[in-house]
Design a protein around this motif. Structure first.
Motif, PDB file in Angstrom:
ATOM      1  N   ASP A 189      -0.619  12.256  -0.821  1.00  0.00           N
ATOM      2  CA  ASP A 189      -1.107  13.613  -0.601  1.00  0.00           C
ATOM      3  C   ASP A 189      -0.092  14.652  -1.077  1.00  0.00           C
ATOM      4  OD1 ASP A 189      -3.487  12.676   0.432  1.00  0.00           O
ATOM      5  OD2 ASP A 189      -2.858  12.890   2.522  1.00  0.00           O
ATOM      6  N   SER A 190       1.184  14.375  -0.842  1.00  0.00           N
ATOM      7  CA  SER A 190       2.240  15.285  -1.304  1.00  0.00           C
ATOM      8  C   SER A 190       2.262  15.360  -2.833  1.00  0.00           C
ATOM      9  CB  SER A 190       3.590  14.816  -0.769  1.00  0.00           C
ATOM     10  OG  SER A 190       4.623  15.634  -1.245  1.00  0.00           O
ATOM     11  N   MET A 246       0.843  -1.176   0.000  1.00  0.00           N
ATOM     12  CA  MET A 246       0.000   0.000   0.000  1.00  0.00           C
ATOM     13  C   MET A 246       0.889   1.240   0.000  1.00  0.00           C
ATOM     14  SD  MET A 246      -2.833   1.217   2.764  1.00  0.00           S
ATOM     15  CE  MET A 246      -4.340   0.756   1.954  1.00  0.00           C
ATOM     16  N   ASN A 247       0.514   2.208  -0.803  1.00  0.00           N
ATOM     17  CA  ASN A 247       1.260   3.453  -0.856  1.00  0.00           C
ATOM     18  C   ASN A 247       0.970   4.294   0.378  1.00  0.00           C
ATOM     19  OD1 ASN A 247       2.559   3.151  -3.411  1.00  0.00           O
ATOM     20  ND2 ASN A 247       0.596   3.509  -4.385  1.00  0.00           N
ATOM     21  N   SER A 248       1.947   5.084   0.763  1.00  0.00           N
ATOM     22  CA  SER A 248       1.827   5.947   1.930  1.00  0.00           C
ATOM     23  C   SER A 248       0.845   7.084   1.652  1.00  0.00           C
ATOM     24  CB  SER A 248       3.202   6.527   2.264  1.00  0.00           C
ATOM     25  OG  SER A 248       3.097   7.696   3.026  1.00  0.00           O
ATOM     26  N   PRO A 249      -0.140   7.278   2.529  1.00  0.00           N
ATOM     27  CA  PRO A 249      -1.069   8.398   2.340  1.00  0.00           C
ATOM     28  C   PRO A 249      -0.354   9.744   2.292  1.00  0.00           C
ATOM     29  CG  PRO A 249      -1.943   6.872   3.961  1.00  0.00           C
ATOM     30  CD  PRO A 249      -0.531   6.431   3.657  1.00  0.00           C
ATOM     31  N   GLU A 250       0.698   9.893   3.073  1.00  0.00           N
ATOM     32  CA  GLU A 250       1.442  11.151   3.086  1.00  0.00           C
ATOM     33  C   GLU A 250       2.126  11.399   1.743  1.00  0.00           C
ATOM     34  OE1 GLU A 250       1.919   8.710   5.445  1.00  0.00           O
ATOM     35  OE2 GLU A 250       0.743   9.644   7.059  1.00  0.00           O
ATOM     36  N   ALA A 251       2.694  10.352   1.157  1.00  0.00           N
ATOM     37  CA  ALA A 251       3.361  10.485  -0.141  1.00  0.00           C
ATOM     38  C   ALA A 251       2.353  10.810  -1.238  1.00  0.00           C
ATOM     39  CB  ALA A 251       4.124   9.207  -0.478  1.00  0.00           C
ATOM     40  N   GLU A 253      -0.770  17.414  -4.016  1.00  0.00           N
ATOM     41  CA  GLU A 253      -0.901  18.774  -3.485  1.00  0.00           C
ATOM     42  C   GLU A 253      -0.869  19.798  -4.617  1.00  0.00           C
ATOM     43  OE1 GLU A 253       1.489  21.712  -0.425  1.00  0.00           O
ATOM     44  OE2 GLU A 253       1.810  19.553  -0.316  1.00  0.00           O
ATOM     45  N   GLY A 254      -1.830  20.691  -4.604  1.00  0.00           N
ATOM     46  CA  GLY A 254      -1.894  21.747  -5.598  1.00  0.00           C
ATOM     47  C   GLY A 254      -2.514  21.354  -6.923  1.00  0.00           C
ATOM     48  N   GLN A 255      -2.924  20.092  -7.065  1.00  0.00           N
ATOM     49  CA  GLN A 255      -3.549  19.642  -8.306  1.00  0.00           C
ATOM     50  C   GLN A 255      -5.026  20.057  -8.317  1.00  0.00           C
ATOM     51  OE1 GLN A 255      -1.920  18.236 -10.909  1.00  0.00           O
ATOM     52  NE2 GLN A 255      -0.104  18.597  -9.670  1.00  0.00           N
ATOM     53  N   PRO A 256      -5.597  20.268  -9.496  1.00  0.00           N
ATOM     54  CA  PRO A 256      -7.014  20.636  -9.567  1.00  0.00           C
ATOM     55  C   PRO A 256      -7.915  19.477  -9.151  1.00  0.00           C
ATOM     56  CG  PRO A 256      -6.119  20.286 -11.770  1.00  0.00           C
ATOM     57  CD  PRO A 256      -4.963  20.193 -10.812  1.00  0.00           C
ATOM     58  N   ARG A 300      -6.667   9.694  -5.748  1.00  0.00           N
ATOM     59  CA  ARG A 300      -5.966   9.476  -4.481  1.00  0.00           C
ATOM     60  C   ARG A 300      -6.277   8.083  -3.943  1.00  0.00           C
ATOM     61  NH1 ARG A 300      -6.709   9.449   0.949  1.00  0.00           N
ATOM     62  NH2 ARG A 300      -5.004  10.302   2.208  1.00  0.00           N
ATOM     63  N   GLU A 301      -7.560   7.734  -3.882  1.00  0.00           N
ATOM     64  CA  GLU A 301      -7.950   6.419  -3.376  1.00  0.00           C
ATOM     65  C   GLU A 301      -7.390   5.304  -4.244  1.00  0.00           C
ATOM     66  OE1 GLU A 301      -9.326   5.803  -0.420  1.00  0.00           O
ATOM     67  OE2 GLU A 301      -9.099   7.969  -0.171  1.00  0.00           O
ATOM     68  N   TRP A 302      -7.417   5.498  -5.548  1.00  0.00           N
ATOM     69  CA  TRP A 302      -6.884   4.497  -6.472  1.00  0.00           C
ATOM     70  C   TRP A 302      -5.384   4.300  -6.225  1.00  0.00           C
ATOM     71  CZ3 TRP A 302      -3.354   4.303 -10.507  1.00  0.00           C
ATOM     72  CH2 TRP A 302      -3.431   3.175 -11.323  1.00  0.00           C
ATOM     73  N   LEU A 303      -4.659   5.408  -6.039  1.00  0.00           N
ATOM     74  CA  LEU A 303      -3.219   5.304  -5.773  1.00  0.00           C
ATOM     75  C   LEU A 303      -2.933   4.587  -4.458  1.00  0.00           C
ATOM     76  CD1 LEU A 303      -1.929   8.821  -6.875  1.00  0.00           C
ATOM     77  CD2 LEU A 303      -1.347   6.620  -7.913  1.00  0.00           C
ATOM     78  N   LEU A 304      -3.747   4.847  -3.459  1.00  0.00           N
ATOM     79  CA  LEU A 304      -3.550   4.189  -2.169  1.00  0.00           C
ATOM     80  C   LEU A 304      -3.734   2.679  -2.277  1.00  0.00           C
ATOM     81  CD1 LEU A 304      -5.291   6.707   0.239  1.00  0.00           C
ATOM     82  CD2 LEU A 304      -2.833   6.304  -0.033  1.00  0.00           C
ATOM     83  N   GLN A 305      -4.559   2.233  -3.231  1.00  0.00           N
ATOM     84  CA  GLN A 305      -4.819   0.818  -3.426  1.00  0.00           C
ATOM     85  C   GLN A 305      -4.003   0.203  -4.559  1.00  0.00           C
ATOM     86  OE1 GLN A 305      -6.859  -0.750  -1.258  1.00  0.00           O
ATOM     87  NE2 GLN A 305      -7.122   1.205  -0.259  1.00  0.00           N
TER      88      GLN A 305
END
Length: 72
Positions: A8-9, A1-6, A12-15, A61-66
């Motif tokens: 989110d970073s 699983m990818n880090s939520p902090e990574a 960040e700033g994306q539309p 974001r959710e897709w990346l986390l999974q």
């Protein structure tokens, strides 16, 4: 699983709505790879025309986390 902090970073700033080109550029992959993620790996998109798709940042974001689990 990818880090939520990574994740989110990275986002960040994306539309709120990303084009598939923006997703490809952000992830440093080809447009074809993004389209394959949509077709085969469940990346959710909003269709706004026959060839126009948008990826909601929160869904991406959710897709990346999974993502690690999707590829197993």
């Amino acid at each position: 699983m990818n880090s939520p902090e990574a994740v989110d970073s990275l986002l960040e700033g994306q539309p709120d709505l990303l084009t598939t080109d923006e997703v490809a550029e952000l992830m440093r992959v080809s447009q074809g790879t993004v389209l394959r993620w949509i077709k085969e790996q469940g990346l959710t998109v909003i269709s706004v025309g026959p060839r126009l798709r948008r990826v909601q940042r929160s869904h991406f974001r959710e897709w990346l986390l999974q993502a690690d689990e999707i590829n197993d």
